[in-house]
Design an enzyme around this catalytic site. Structure first.
Site, short mmCIF file in Angstrom:
data_model
loop_
_atom_site.label_atom_id
_atom_site.label_comp_id
_atom_site.label_asym_id
_atom_site.label_seq_id
_atom_site.Cartn_x
_atom_site.Cartn_y
_atom_site.Cartn_z
N ASP A 82 1.04 -1.17 0.09
CA ASP A 82 0.08 0.07 0.05
C ASP A 82 0.95 1.39 0.07
O ASP A 82 1.75 1.34 0.58
CB ASP A 82 -0.99 0.08 1.26
CG ASP A 82 -1.90 0.78 1.33
OD1 ASP A 82 -2.33 1.23 0.18
OD2 ASP A 82 -2.32 1.41 2.56
N GLY A 185 -7.97 8.82 6.71
CA GLY A 185 -8.18 9.21 7.86
C GLY A 185 -9.58 9.53 8.50
O GLY A 185 -10.57 8.89 7.71
#
Ligand code: G3H
Ligand code: 13P
Ligand code: ZN
Length: 321
Positions: A82, A185
């Site tokens: 990732d 987030g």
């Protein structure tokens, strides 16, 4: 059972109109929760490992933990890097046996992003590995303000359909992460903002019309940041802001039907784990056996992943397609 190639998983997901969950792994409890949830739901799975996860847990530990998970389950599991940020990191992962890596050149000017991504693609394709590229910037709320940030301007922050076509053609990357208002987030949007799903449709259409077929798009920043989890964390002593916000699950469903084959989820796992730990700490302050708090926290992550694969990504039941 050996690791599965994401190429096979993508082809089946696009045909079946479901999305693959790409869940971030940082430690044993997260890995067990994700894998056991997908095993229970018979869901194909992408485990993804960031540079930070490699630094935290050590690549060898992660690899051995994943080997253990694969040996104890029947579902197809792929492993993906990732947000690889350099050619060298992508190369290391491919050399270690990853069949899928992301090179994230999204912060670079278009030509530089093409150059870096193509370099990784050339290396990967010779070794039977695939590459996810990224175009556009996942900046979230503060840039979603028209032509300047979120508009269709070529220099804009959101992925432009024509540039997506040019990027895929120039690099040969196998999947593309797009910026359509998504961000990482727990604080993704302000007010009534959400994903620009029309733009996603336009990107998909442009790729199809350019002869690139049912091209796999990737949605980063796809956590939904459930209010009940943030409230629970705060109830038990956390200090998350009032303005936490995630991608509504209904938007993920639409993105899946448009053709997002891979949906990245990390923050929601972190929230579930944290809520589970905080609850035990608050209710049983005399406990200090890590199994007493990590065990229930692992169960919370497992429940969350089962919900995602069954009700949002709709990949449950597709492990053996
Ligand atoms: O998109 C980033 C993922 O959530 C991984 O985060 O770099 O803190 O491991 P990390
Ligand atoms: P979230 O922060 O929304 O979970 O996104 C994770 C991600 O995109 C990992 O690459
Ligand atoms: Zn991401």
């Amino acid at each position: 059972m050996p690791l599965t190639h994401t190429r096979d998983l993508f082809a089946k997901a696009l045909k079946g109109k479901y999305a693959l969950g790409a869940f971030n792994v940082n430690n044993m409890e997260l890995l067990q929760a994700i894998v056991e949830a997908c095993e229970a739901e018979k869901a194909p799975l992408i485990l993804q490992i960031s540079k930070g996860a490699r630094q935290y847990a050590n690549p060898v530990y992660l690899r051995r933990l994943i080997d253990a998970a694969v040996s104890l389950t029947t579902i197809p599991i792929a492993v993906h890097l990732d947000h690889g940020d350099t050619f060298e990191l992508c190369k290391d992962c491919i050399d270690e046996g990853f069949t899928s890596v992301m090179i994230d050149g999204s912060h670079l000017p278009f030509e530089k992003n093409v150059e870096l991504t193509k370099k990784v693609v050339d290396y990967a394709h010779k070794r039977n590995a695939v590459v996810e590229g990224e175009l556009g910037k996942l900046v979230g709320a503060q840039h979603d303000d028209g032509e300047e940030g979120g508009g269709y301007s070529k220099g804009g922050v959101y992925t432009h359909p024509d540039e997506a076509v040019a990027f895929v053609k120039a690099t040969g990357c196998d999947s593309l992460a797009v910026a359509i208002g998504n961000s990482h987030g727990a604080y993704k949007f302000k007010g009534a903002q959400h994903l620009d799903l029309e733009r996603l449709k336009a990107i998909k259409k442009a790729l199809l019309e350019a002869g690139l077929g049912d091209y796999p798009l990737v949605l980063h920043g796809a956590s939904s940041v459930p209010k009940e989890l943030t409230a629970e964390i705060n109830k038990y002593g956390g200090k998350l802001g009032e303005d936490t916000a995630g991608v509504p699950e209904a938007d993920i469903e639409v993105a899946r039907r448009i053709g997002c084959a891979k949906v990245n989820i990390d923050t929601d796992l972190r929230l579930a784990l944290t809520a589970g730990i905080r609850k035990v700490f608050a209710e049983s302050p005399k406990d200090f056996d890590p199994r007493k708090y990590l065990g229930p926290a692992r169960t919370r992550v497992q429940e969350l992943v089962r919900h995602k694969v069954r009700n949002v990504l709709c990949c449950a039941g597709h492990a053996f397609d």
